[in-house]
Design a protein around this motif. Structure first.
Motif, mmCIF file in Angstrom:
data_model
loop_
_atom_site.group_PDB
_atom_site.id
_atom_site.type_symbol
_atom_site.label_atom_id
_atom_site.label_comp_id
_atom_site.label_asym_id
_atom_site.label_seq_id
_atom_site.Cartn_x
_atom_site.Cartn_y
_atom_site.Cartn_z
ATOM 1 N N ARG A 108 -4.605 -0.136 -5.420
ATOM 2 C CA ARG A 108 -4.477 -0.208 -3.956
ATOM 3 C C ARG A 108 -5.825 -0.524 -3.304
ATOM 4 O O ARG A 108 -5.893 -1.269 -2.323
ATOM 5 C CB ARG A 108 -3.945 1.125 -3.434
ATOM 6 N N LEU A 160 2.494 1.719 -3.415
ATOM 7 C CA LEU A 160 1.582 2.239 -4.427
ATOM 8 C C LEU A 160 1.277 3.717 -4.194
ATOM 9 O O LEU A 160 1.128 4.486 -5.153
ATOM 10 C CB LEU A 160 0.295 1.419 -4.437
ATOM 11 N N ASP A 213 0.827 -1.202 0.000
ATOM 12 C CA ASP A 213 0.000 0.000 0.000
ATOM 13 C C ASP A 213 0.866 1.259 0.000
ATOM 14 O O ASP A 213 0.609 2.214 -0.748
ATOM 15 C CB ASP A 213 -0.925 0.003 1.219
#
Length: 556
Positions: A522, A501, A498
């Motif tokens: 995500r 990204l 996460d």
């Protein structure tokens, strides 16, 4: 089963559960506290006179009793605490299979929403997840389930009895999830231009439409695939629902012989308030009413939802044990639920549901063979027509007939496709995921394309990085993409991806990449491109495209 027999069975079940208990009064051991609470709850509750805590105790006892007697079905291995609670509300009755169980569970939980008992269920879920986190045990582990029993009285879940009207035996009697749509349901009249719309429907069935997220388009694409598999899609209305479901929800490794049964479970699982229900009811009733395919399509075109985007609730598989507790936990703001299989987060719900369905379908096939029966073998001469003065069939006879038609439709598909995976054209993509029937998969990389060769070189580089870091070849359980800071091979966490990204999204415009693309990745946990879309279901593609549209609209 008579009342005396039921009471005898209840006493035997109590003894089977209590026999494992030990005298540990005063101990703070979670297992011991759970055993003590279990014995108290079994003594203070009875079938039909249950608190939520008592229902959980009876469900736990029912699992132990079935295991002791050797009668536990394969799907008992997949249940979590919320499943156990529901089992206790219906004991000593059982379910035909995990599909019937899960749909009844979800329908019952919906009925409790907005009641004081619905609040109790939420408290129960919080207690289960908290116990799992505090003890470091997966929420569906047997040790955790016993320990949880010791917390329910302190949470006040033993104080209120469930009224009889909210017990599943009464509350679900006429429920769509349990019975399907009524045969007396009035269907909308076809529109005036129905014939023309049906003609265009079949004419446009040559190519798949990945960008269109309506039931009309997905059904058309599914029927085309069934037709390629040799199924009579223009003649047999019993193939309409499986075709829609197969195109929307299934992975290539899933067997065609499972489609009809899974399609029905998915269709009746939806909340009756869903806008898609009128569409699904037509597809469910068409074979039972022996409706021609053209007539069924005519009725479908009279329903607005048939040509509108799928509602989001239709894109998830929910008809398996182990899926309700995580969903409810996420509604309560709990970020993750740890199970024996994995740590589940909201973006993994579709993935977890798909794996549960495929895993249990494989387990079911291992335990029983399917008999061959053609659709033409069903007895159509027994149908009653009150307009001709013939007496209507009894409710029991109608139920038998509906079950016969349902089984016949399922076996029609099985007969044509025994052991055959859901049809997908083998793509010429450089990368493709190959699915097995049990939900496992492997990546196939073509060395005949520049992209495939580039990916192979990247993987070789990652293998070399593993060797340099750990001084050995990676083993079967080692992650190929590992935490570079860890001393032992450690899988990269969701938080790591996460954050990665997010950092990429911040620099996306500099790299000529749409940042909404990375934000959508995500959000849903995967990315769909022209090269990868063949490995995704239509539901997954729809979910990704909608996330992408949301983030673009938000200017991200």
């Amino acid at each position: 089963m008579g009342k005396a027999s039921r009471k005898k069975q209840e006493r035997r079940a109590r003894k089977a559960v209590c026999a494992a208990s030990v005298d540990v009064t005063g101990s703070e051991n979670p297992r011991a506290l759970g055993e003590e609470a279990l014995e108290r709850l079994l003594r203070s509750n009875a079938p039909g006179k249950l608190s939520l805590a008592g229902a959980y105790a009876f469900g736990y006892g029912a699992l132990g009793y079935a295991q002791h007697e050797g009668t536990d079905p394969y799907w008992h291995q997949e249940v979590d605490p919320l499943d156990v609670l529901f089992l206790g509300t219906v004991w000593p009755k059982w379910f035909r299979d995990e599909l019937e169980f899960a749909n009844a569970r979800d329908a019952w939980l919906r009925l409790l929403r907005g009641t004081v008992h619905g609040k109790g269920v939420k408290r129960f879920v919080r207690e289960a997840v908290s116990a799992s986190a505090e003890l470091g045990i997966p929420v569906d582990d047997g040790e955790l389930m016993l320990a949880l029993t010791g917390r329910l009285e302190g949470a006040g879940l033993d104080q209120r009895r469930l009224p009889r009207r909210l017990l599943p035996e009464v509350a679900l009697q006429d429920c769509r999830a349990a019975c399907g749509p009524s045969l007396d349901l009035r269907l909308s009249d076809p529109p005036e231009d129905a014939k023309e719309r049906i003609r265009r429907f079949w004419e446009n069935a040559e190519e798949e439409s990945w960008a269109d997220d309506t039931p009309q388009t997905v059904l058309r694409d599914g029927l085309r695939r069934f037709q390629e598999a040799g199924l009579p899609v223009e003649e047999n209305s019993g193939l309409l629902l499986p075709a829609l479901y197969a195109m929307l929800m299934t992975k290539p490794g899933e067997l065609l012989e499972d489609m009809a049964e899974h399609a029905r479970a998915w269709a009746v699982a939806l909340d009756e308030a869903s806008t898609l229900v009128p569409v699904l009811d037509i597809l469910l009733l068409a074979p039972e009413l022996e409706m021609p395919v053209a007539d069924a399509l005519g009725h479908l075109f009279a329903v607005p939802a048939f040509t509108e985007p799928f509602p989001s609730d239709a894109l998830l598989w929910t008809s398996s044990p182990g899926l309700a507790l995580p969903r409810l936990a996420f509604e309560l703001g709990i970020p993750e639920v740890t199970t024996r299989e994995e740590t589940v987060t909201p973006d993994l719900l579709d993935w977890v549901g798909m794996h549960a369905r495929m895993r249990m379908a494989a387990a079911a096939r291992g335990g029983a063979a399917d008999p061959d029966l053609d659709l033409d073998q069903t007895d159509s001469a027994d149908s009653a027509d009150s307009r001709d003065g013939t007496p209507k069939e009894s409710d029991e006879r109608w139920a038998q007939r509906r079950e016969a038609v349902r089984e016949a439709v399922q076996r029609k598909v099985r007969k044509k496709s025994r052991g055959t995976a859901a049809t997908r054209r083998r793509s010429d993509r450089p990368v493709e995921r190959i699915w097995n029937a049990d939900g496992s998969s492997a990546l196939w990389i073509s060395a005949d394309t520049p992209q495939g060769r580039e990916l192979m070189e990247g993987l070789e580089g990652q293998l070399e990085a593993f060797r340099e870091k750990f001084g050995r070849e990676p083993g079967p359980g080692d992650p190929l993409f590992f935490d570079p800071e860890a001393d032992e091979p450690t899988r990269l966490t969701k938080e790591y991806f996460d954050d990665m990204l997010l950092r990429m999204a911040e620099r996306a415009k500099e790299m000529g990449v749409d940042p909404a693309f990375l934000h959508a990745w995500r959000e849903v946990g995967y990315v769909v491109t022209e090269d990868t879309r063949s490995g995704f279901t239509a539901a997954e593609v729809i979910a990704f495209n909608r996330a992408l549209a949301r983030h673009r609209e938000a200017g991200e």
